[in-house]
Design an enzyme around this catalytic site. Structure first.
Site, PDB file in Angstrom:
ATOM      1  N   ILE A 110      35.671  46.045  47.336  1.00 50.03           N
ATOM      2  CA  ILE A 110      34.240  45.994  47.003  1.00 50.03           C
ATOM      3  C   ILE A 110      34.097  45.053  45.811  1.00 50.03           C
ATOM      4  O   ILE A 110      34.406  45.420  44.672  1.00 50.03           O
ATOM      5  CB  ILE A 110      33.673  47.396  46.674  1.00 50.03           C
ATOM      6  CG1 ILE A 110      33.792  48.301  47.904  1.00 50.03           C
ATOM      7  CG2 ILE A 110      32.207  47.284  46.224  1.00 50.03           C
ATOM      8  CD1 ILE A 110      33.295  49.732  47.707  1.00 50.03           C
ATOM      9  N   ASP A 111      33.694  43.823  46.106  1.00 53.65           N
ATOM     10  CA  ASP A 111      33.421  42.870  45.028  1.00 53.65           C
ATOM     11  C   ASP A 111      31.952  43.054  44.648  1.00 53.65           C
ATOM     12  O   ASP A 111      31.074  43.006  45.515  1.00 53.65           O
ATOM     13  CB  ASP A 111      33.682  41.444  45.517  1.00 53.65           C
ATOM     14  CG  ASP A 111      33.369  40.426  44.438  1.00 53.65           C
ATOM     15  OD1 ASP A 111      33.763  40.660  43.277  1.00 53.65           O
ATOM     16  OD2 ASP A 111      32.710  39.413  44.745  1.00 53.65           O
TER      17      ASP A 111
ATOM     18  N   ASP B  78      39.684  42.050  47.848  1.00 48.38           N
ATOM     19  CA  ASP B  78      38.802  42.834  46.973  1.00 48.38           C
ATOM     20  C   ASP B  78      37.986  43.744  47.902  1.00 48.38           C
ATOM     21  O   ASP B  78      37.146  43.273  48.669  1.00 48.38           O
ATOM     22  CB  ASP B  78      37.875  41.916  46.153  1.00 48.38           C
ATOM     23  CG  ASP B  78      37.164  42.695  45.049  1.00 48.38           C
ATOM     24  OD1 ASP B  78      37.153  43.931  45.104  1.00 48.38           O
ATOM     25  OD2 ASP B  78      36.617  42.047  44.143  1.00 48.38           O
TER      26      ASP B  78
ATOM     27  N   THR C 269      31.285  45.755  42.245  1.00 50.68           N
ATOM     28  CA  THR C 269      31.323  47.225  42.142  1.00 50.68           C
ATOM     29  C   THR C 269      30.129  47.781  41.355  1.00 50.68           C
ATOM     30  O   THR C 269      29.579  48.826  41.717  1.00 50.68           O
ATOM     31  CB  THR C 269      32.648  47.672  41.489  1.00 50.68           C
ATOM     32  OG1 THR C 269      33.718  47.236  42.320  1.00 50.68           O
ATOM     33  CG2 THR C 269      32.728  49.184  41.333  1.00 50.68           C
TER      34      THR C 269
ATOM     35  N   GLU D  37      42.831  44.325  44.533  1.00 50.42           N
ATOM     36  CA  GLU D  37      42.302  44.630  43.201  1.00 50.42           C
ATOM     37  C   GLU D  37      42.688  46.026  42.745  1.00 50.42           C
ATOM     38  O   GLU D  37      43.018  46.229  41.584  1.00 50.42           O
ATOM     39  CB  GLU D  37      40.765  44.513  43.192  1.00 50.42           C
ATOM     40  CG  GLU D  37      40.213  44.961  41.835  1.00 50.42           C
ATOM     41  CD  GLU D  37      38.741  44.688  41.608  1.00 50.42           C
ATOM     42  OE1 GLU D  37      38.018  44.476  42.587  1.00 50.42           O
ATOM     43  OE2 GLU D  37      38.331  44.705  40.430  1.00 50.42           O
TER      44      GLU D  37
ATOM     45  N   ASP E 235      38.898  38.062  43.667  1.00 45.20           N
ATOM     46  CA  ASP E 235      37.459  37.794  43.704  1.00 45.20           C
ATOM     47  C   ASP E 235      37.134  36.527  44.486  1.00 45.20           C
ATOM     48  O   ASP E 235      36.041  36.387  45.026  1.00 45.20           O
ATOM     49  CB  ASP E 235      36.902  37.644  42.280  1.00 45.20           C
ATOM     50  CG  ASP E 235      36.970  38.944  41.493  1.00 45.20           C
ATOM     51  OD1 ASP E 235      36.577  39.977  42.038  1.00 45.20           O
ATOM     52  OD2 ASP E 235      37.414  38.910  40.325  1.00 45.20           O
TER      53      ASP E 235
HETATM   54  C1  IPD Z   1      33.502  41.131  39.503  1.00 43.67           C
HETATM   55  C2  IPD Z   1      32.334  40.400  40.123  1.00 43.67           C
HETATM   56  C3  IPD Z   1      31.557  39.634  39.076  1.00 43.67           C
HETATM   57  C4  IPD Z   1      32.445  38.661  38.313  1.00 43.67           C
HETATM   58  C5  IPD Z   1      33.607  39.409  37.685  1.00 43.67           C
HETATM   59  C6  IPD Z   1      34.396  40.158  38.769  1.00 43.67           C
HETATM   60  P1  IPD Z   1      34.327  43.360  40.775  1.00 43.67           P
HETATM   61  O1  IPD Z   1      34.286  41.747  40.525  1.00 43.67           O
HETATM   62  O2  IPD Z   1      32.778  39.508  41.116  1.00 43.67           O
HETATM   63  O3  IPD Z   1      30.497  38.896  39.646  1.00 43.67           O
HETATM   64  O4  IPD Z   1      31.679  38.029  37.328  1.00 43.67           O
HETATM   65  O5  IPD Z   1      34.457  38.486  37.021  1.00 43.67           O
HETATM   66  O6  IPD Z   1      35.473  40.845  38.183  1.00 43.67           O
HETATM   67  O7  IPD Z   1      34.923  43.973  39.554  1.00 43.67           O
HETATM   68  O8  IPD Z   1      32.940  43.803  41.002  1.00 43.67           O
HETATM   69  O9  IPD Z   1      35.213  43.498  41.966  1.00 43.67           O
END
Ligand code: IPD
Length: 271
Positions: free
Chosen positions: A89-90, A87, A92, A71, A220
């Site tokens: 840190i999913d 990813d 964030t 990412e 993700d």
């Molecule tokens: C997000 C999260 C969120 C989802 C977004 C993602 P991030 O990832 O997974 O739940 O709804 O589409 O982009 O930006 O926190 O790595």
């Protein structure tokens, strides 16, 4: 490290554990927004970048011929046919706020990092704040801390709890909200936890019945989709316009839910 799926899952877990420990340490020291990406909602912290750099370094030390797709730091090509989709840190925004709902997500796929065509190999999702480790190899079992996972079996949409998420652009947010406005009266309820990798794992564990989002990024869902599928979820993706929709759901309701979501998408998007 060999290219056998179990060996790749072992390596992914070892690296994810080290990454999770670093994320916890940085969170304890205090986290701030370092940058904004596609919109005001799309934030990145120094920890996201540092954790991805650690994961990338460890992968290239152990498997120098594999490709990488992350990412925060983008792509590196390889010659082995395998791609690590990461990813760091999913969730964030949750991480920024001190919520425990965030994850380190490491998936290994064969082919280019496109969910429409990749062949899933192995996936590990760790929730650093709780220490929970979700893990699967394609065609094998999905586990949480070593215990097998299985999706739920709701009997109807009225008994179906649906997780969802919102991408970051204003247009995508509006579209997703409009689809959900039609969905929420037809299903048991809707949840928005804030970390897609953990939403996929929740489907695997049966703590929700389905997860639906338009326009989710490959990093993700790379690991989470392998965990969800190995636990028995049906994984459906389709494209409307230039945006891909993802649905991970218990097989008992997947057909009905996919039909409803696609009808709502057609209404909202005018296709
Ligand atoms: C997000 C999260 C969120 C989802 C977004 C993602 P991030 O990832 O997974 O739940 O709804 O589409 O982009 O930006 O926190 O790595």
């Amino acid at each position: 490290v060999s290219a056998a799926p179990d060996a790749l899952a072992d390596l992914a877990e070892t690296i994810a554990r080290e990454a999770a420990a670093l994320a916890v340490q940085r969170r304890a020291e205090g986290v701030e927004v370092a940058d904004r990406k596609s919109s005001i909602a799309d934030v990145v912290t120094a920890a996201d970048r540092e954790v991805e750099a650690l994961i990338r370094r460890r992968i290239s030390e152990a498997r120098p011929d594999d490709a990488f797709f992350g990412e925060e730091s983008g792509a590196a090509t390889g010659t082995s046919g395998l791609t690590w989709v990461v990813d760091p840190i999913d969730g964030t925004v949750n991480y920024l706020y001190g919520s425990p709902v965030y994850a380190v997500s490491i998936g290994v796929v064969r082919g280019v990092p496109d969910p429409a065509t990749w062949e899933p190999v192995a996936g590990v999702v760790i929730a650093p704040a709780t220490g929970q480790v979700y893990r699967a190899v394609a065609g094998g079992a999905a586990t949480l801390d070593g215990r097998p996972l299985a999706v739920a079996a709701p009997e109807s949409l009225a008994e179906t709890l649906v997780a969802t998420g919102f991408g970051y652009t204003a247009e995508r947010r509006w579209e997703q909200a409009a689809v959900l406005a039609g969905l929420i009266t037809e299903v048991r309820d809707v949840r928005r936890a804030g970390a897609a990798a953990l939403d996929c794992c929740a489907v695997a564990a049966g703590t929700v019945d389905a997860y639906y989002e338009r326009g989710i990024n490959p990093w993700d869902v790379a690991a989470g989709s392998i965990v969800a599928a190995a636990a028995g979820a049906d994984v459906r993706t389709w494209e409307v316009g230039d945006t891909r929709s993802f649905l991970f759901a218990a097989p008992s309701i997947v057909e009905d839910l996919a039909t409803l979501v696609r009808t709502l998408e057609d209404d909202v998007l005018g296709d």
